[in-house]
Design an enzyme around this catalytic site. Structure first.
Site, short mmCIF file in Angstrom:
data_model
loop_
_atom_site.label_atom_id
_atom_site.label_comp_id
_atom_site.label_asym_id
_atom_site.label_seq_id
_atom_site.Cartn_x
_atom_site.Cartn_y
_atom_site.Cartn_z
N HIS A 84 -10.12 1.05 2.03
CA HIS A 84 -9.73 2.43 2.35
C HIS A 84 -10.97 3.32 2.55
O HIS A 84 -10.95 4.24 3.37
CB HIS A 84 -8.87 3.03 1.24
CG HIS A 84 -7.43 2.61 1.28
ND1 HIS A 84 -6.62 2.83 2.37
CD2 HIS A 84 -6.64 2.01 0.36
CE1 HIS A 84 -5.39 2.38 2.11
NE2 HIS A 84 -5.38 1.86 0.90
N HIS A 93 -9.02 -4.11 -1.77
CA HIS A 93 -8.03 -3.31 -1.02
C HIS A 93 -8.46 -1.83 -1.00
O HIS A 93 -8.47 -1.20 0.06
CB HIS A 93 -6.65 -3.48 -1.68
CG HIS A 93 -5.57 -2.64 -1.08
ND1 HIS A 93 -4.46 -3.18 -0.47
CD2 HIS A 93 -5.41 -1.29 -1.01
CE1 HIS A 93 -3.68 -2.19 -0.04
NE2 HIS A 93 -4.23 -1.04 -0.36
N GLU A 94 -8.81 -1.32 -2.19
CA GLU A 94 -9.19 0.11 -2.25
C GLU A 94 -10.52 0.35 -1.54
O GLU A 94 -10.70 1.38 -0.90
CB GLU A 94 -9.26 0.58 -3.71
CG GLU A 94 -7.97 0.42 -4.51
CD GLU A 94 -6.74 0.97 -3.83
OE1 GLU A 94 -6.84 1.89 -3.00
OE2 GLU A 94 -5.64 0.45 -4.12
N CYS A 106 0.85 -1.19 0.00
CA CYS A 106 0.00 0.00 0.00
C CYS A 106 0.89 1.24 0.00
O CYS A 106 1.88 1.29 0.73
CB CYS A 106 -0.90 -0.01 1.24
SG CYS A 106 -2.02 1.39 1.35
NI NI Z 1 -3.72 0.99 -0.06
#
Ligand code: NI
Length: 177
Positions: A147, A143-144, A101
């Protein structure tokens, strides 16, 4: 003219806030934010970015899988901006693979993710898109998406022994490929 913003680093509270839904896609503010995200991602070796990573707590991500020194086996795709993304798993199947990341430099870890997902998002023209993703691209999406919920990938690591320094990761990957 490029628009590159500093990437928020782990420990910055903005990475722990749930991001807000975007309702003004046509506004100059949102379109400018998208340009900044695109330029900032293009200035890195990353394969995805989320608005909170440039300290803007709004639900916009870019998925941009491409082979790089960070991810040599990533498939090549057109970078895709996704606004207010959602997903559901198409099966319970998960697999562990490596992630890193831009907000957590120098670290890689094995993270379990759903292999096949159905996603919806609004594109930059305001159209609602529904599509399926699999494998590494589905991984980047998850993953995004994390966030946008104030999570980072390390929250999903199941065993601390799955966390590597990037230098050891590159040695390990060189041995196994
Ligand atoms: Ni990330």
């Amino acid at each position: 003219m490029t628009h590159i913003r500093e990437i928020a680093q782990l420990g910055n509270p903005v990475l722990r806030h749930p991001a807000e839904i975007v309702t003004d896609i046509d506004s100059s503010e949102t379109q400018e934010l998208i340009r900044v995200l695109q330029d900032t991602l293009a200035s890195t070796q990353g394969v995805g970015i989320a608005a909170p990573q440039i300290s803007v707590s709004r639900q916009i991500i870019i998925i941009a899988s491409r082979p790089s020194t960070r991810y040599p086996h990533a498939p090549l795709m057109t970078p895709t901006v996704m606004i207010n993304p959602r997903f559901k798993a198409l099966s319970d199947d998960k697999e562990k693979d490596w992630e890193g990341c831009l907000s957590i430099p120098g670290i890689r870890a094995l993270v379990p993710r759903y292999k096949n997902i159905l996603i919806t998002y609004t594109d930059t023209n305001g159209l609602l898109i529904e599509t399926c993703l699999e494998g590494f691209v589905a991984r980047i999406f998850q993953h995004e998406f994390d966030h946008l919920e104030g999570k980072v990938y390390l929250d999903n690591v199941v065993d601390n022994r799955d966390i590597f320094s990037e230098s050891e990761y590159f040695k390990f990957i060189a041995q196994t490929n």
